[in-house]
Design a protein around this motif. Structure first.
Motif, PDB file in Angstrom:
ATOM      1  N   LEU A   1     -47.433 -21.797  42.013  1.00 50.53           N
ATOM      2  CA  LEU A   1     -45.994 -22.045  42.035  1.00 50.53           C
ATOM      3  C   LEU A   1     -45.680 -23.388  42.682  1.00 50.53           C
ATOM      4  O   LEU A   1     -46.417 -23.874  43.531  1.00 50.53           O
ATOM      5  CB  LEU A   1     -45.269 -20.924  42.780  1.00 50.53           C
TER       6      LEU A   1
ATOM      7  N   VAL B   1     -38.525 -20.526  39.889  1.00 50.78           N
ATOM      8  CA  VAL B   1     -39.178 -19.288  39.473  1.00 50.78           C
ATOM      9  C   VAL B   1     -38.148 -18.174  39.330  1.00 50.78           C
ATOM     10  O   VAL B   1     -37.219 -18.051  40.133  1.00 50.78           O
ATOM     11  CB  VAL B   1     -40.289 -18.885  40.462  1.00 50.78           C
TER      12      VAL B   1
ATOM     13  N   ASP C   1     -40.846 -20.782  35.804  1.00 55.31           N
ATOM     14  CA  ASP C   1     -41.920 -19.807  35.965  1.00 55.31           C
ATOM     15  C   ASP C   1     -41.312 -18.414  36.090  1.00 55.31           C
ATOM     16  O   ASP C   1     -40.132 -18.258  36.434  1.00 55.31           O
ATOM     17  CB  ASP C   1     -42.746 -20.124  37.212  1.00 55.31           C
TER      18      ASP C   1
ATOM     19  N   GLY D   1     -42.876 -22.898  31.476  1.00 56.03           N
ATOM     20  CA  GLY D   1     -43.290 -22.285  32.732  1.00 56.03           C
ATOM     21  C   GLY D   1     -44.450 -21.313  32.556  1.00 56.03           C
ATOM     22  O   GLY D   1     -44.835 -20.962  31.437  1.00 56.03           O
ATOM     23  N   LEU D   2     -44.999 -20.886  33.692  1.00 54.78           N
ATOM     24  CA  LEU D   2     -46.069 -19.894  33.703  1.00 54.78           C
ATOM     25  C   LEU D   2     -45.493 -18.508  33.966  1.00 54.78           C
ATOM     26  O   LEU D   2     -44.461 -18.361  34.630  1.00 54.78           O
ATOM     27  CB  LEU D   2     -47.089 -20.212  34.795  1.00 54.78           C
TER      28      LEU D   2
ATOM     29  N   ARG E   1     -52.264 -26.040  34.865  1.00 54.59           N
ATOM     30  CA  ARG E   1     -51.346 -26.156  36.009  1.00 54.59           C
ATOM     31  C   ARG E   1     -52.139 -26.317  37.308  1.00 54.59           C
ATOM     32  O   ARG E   1     -51.776 -27.119  38.179  1.00 54.59           O
ATOM     33  CB  ARG E   1     -50.450 -24.916  36.082  1.00 54.59           C
TER      34      ARG E   1
END
Length: 338
Positions: free
Chosen positions: A32, A37, A82, A108-109, A157
């Motif tokens: 992160l 997020v 995220d 994003g993840l 990332r």
């Protein structure tokens, strides 16, 4: 283990200390930061991760909340952010109904706490980038050891962004910033118990002999069907998760429903549930089925793939017996007090 979960060959998988909790904390701290997020507070562990993100100042956060026993609305998600979510809430009995709201073309993840979702539900690896789980849940292994699996996007990332300092025990990269491939090749950060390793190997052999992931998911579906039939035919019990689409099929959370009682007697539900559980424990019929502390009075029953469907059917009969017996005792004591 990654093969049994049917994860793509392009993913890297490693063993971590601290069970699934350690795996999730490792993912948050290592990955992160570059984007805001989105967190989805559907159970107590999702609240835990949201608090950790704020406490460690890992990223700006947008919390999505809802009533207990449901999953938050997903319609306002920014694909450039995220996402952190829990795939199966053991204390609330809540799952995300699906992952279709997560864009395949996201920037994003998606970091997923799958501690009790691994081997109990289908996990769409196209919608997830980081998967965290433990040995001790669905396959009944020893506690203390966890797993983390990273997609190619997560690995990119890990190598690319400017990271905050991470404690050595939680670090997924080498001092030069490159991915620690040795960690994902079997060199663990801390040495796992060899007894625990042998135990999980035995569990994996059993799972493969059953027919692999499809067979495990079928066992979970059969277990849920037995519990659902019983709940549907029993007037004094209901699901804690009121949204069927978000209801876990392995973390069975139930609440007492006693509408036949006079007004003002609802507080007795906790006493009824406690009395039932004590009776079941005394008879050796069920152990540790208390509902979670923040949940309504009721029961929390594990129905994962290592549980036999026939045993759950028998448990339902024991629950009916314990309810009748406890209500009878409760009524007798009330009459005496009157």
């Amino acid at each position: 283990m990654a093969s049994l979960l049917e994860l793509p060959d392009s993913w890297l998988c490693g063993i971590v200390p601290g069970s699934g909790t350690g795996a999730c904390s490792m993912a948050l701290q290592n990955l992160l930061g570059p984007f805001p997020v989105e967190t989805f507070l559907s159970d107590n562990f999702s609240q835990y991760w949201a608090n950790e993100i704020d406490t460690l100042a890992l990223a700006p956060q947008n919390r999505h909340v809802c009533a207990y026993g449901d999953f938050p609305n997903t319609s306002t998600i920014d694909p450039n952010h995220d996402i952190v979510l829990v795939l199966n809430g053991t204390n609330s009995g809540v799952c995300p109904p699906d992952l279709d709201w997560i864009s395949p073309d996201r920037a994003g993840l998606v970091i997923a706490d799958a501690v009790s979702a691994a081997f109990t539900r289908h996990i769409d690896s196209d919608r997830i980038d980081v998967l965290c789980w433990s040995w001790q849940k669905a396959l009944g292994g020893e506690g203390g050891h966890g797993m983390i699996a990273l997609s190619p996007r997560a690995l990119a990332r890990l190598m690319a962004h400017d990271r905050k300092p991470v404690a050595r025990l939680m670090r997924l990269h080498n001092p030069d910033g490159s991915v620690n491939k040795a960690f994902f090749g079997g060199r663990t950060i801390s040495t796992p118990s060899m007894f625990a390793v042998a135990d999980i190997h035995s569990a994996l052999d059993w799972a493969e002999a059953c027919g692999g992931l499809p067979a495990l998911l079928n066992r979970v579906a059969s277990n849920y069907a037995v519990m659902a039939d019983w709940v549907n035919s029993t007037p004094w019990i209901d699901w804690t998760c009121t949204n069927p689409a978000a209801r876990s099929t392995c973390s069975i959370t139930l609440r007492l429903v006693r509408e036949q009682l006079a007004a003002g007697e609802a507080e007795d539900d906790g006493k009824i549930a406690a009395g039932m559980i004590r009776l079941l424990e005394a008879e050796g019929a069920a152990f540790d089925i208390w509902s979670y502390g923040d949940a309504p009075p009721g029961f929390r029953i594990w129905a994962g793939p290592t549980v036999e469907t026939e045993d759950l059917a028998i448990l339902c009969e024991w629950l009916a017996w314990a309810y009748s017996k406890t209500c009878e005792q409760h009524t007798t004591r009330s009459d005496i007090r009157a």
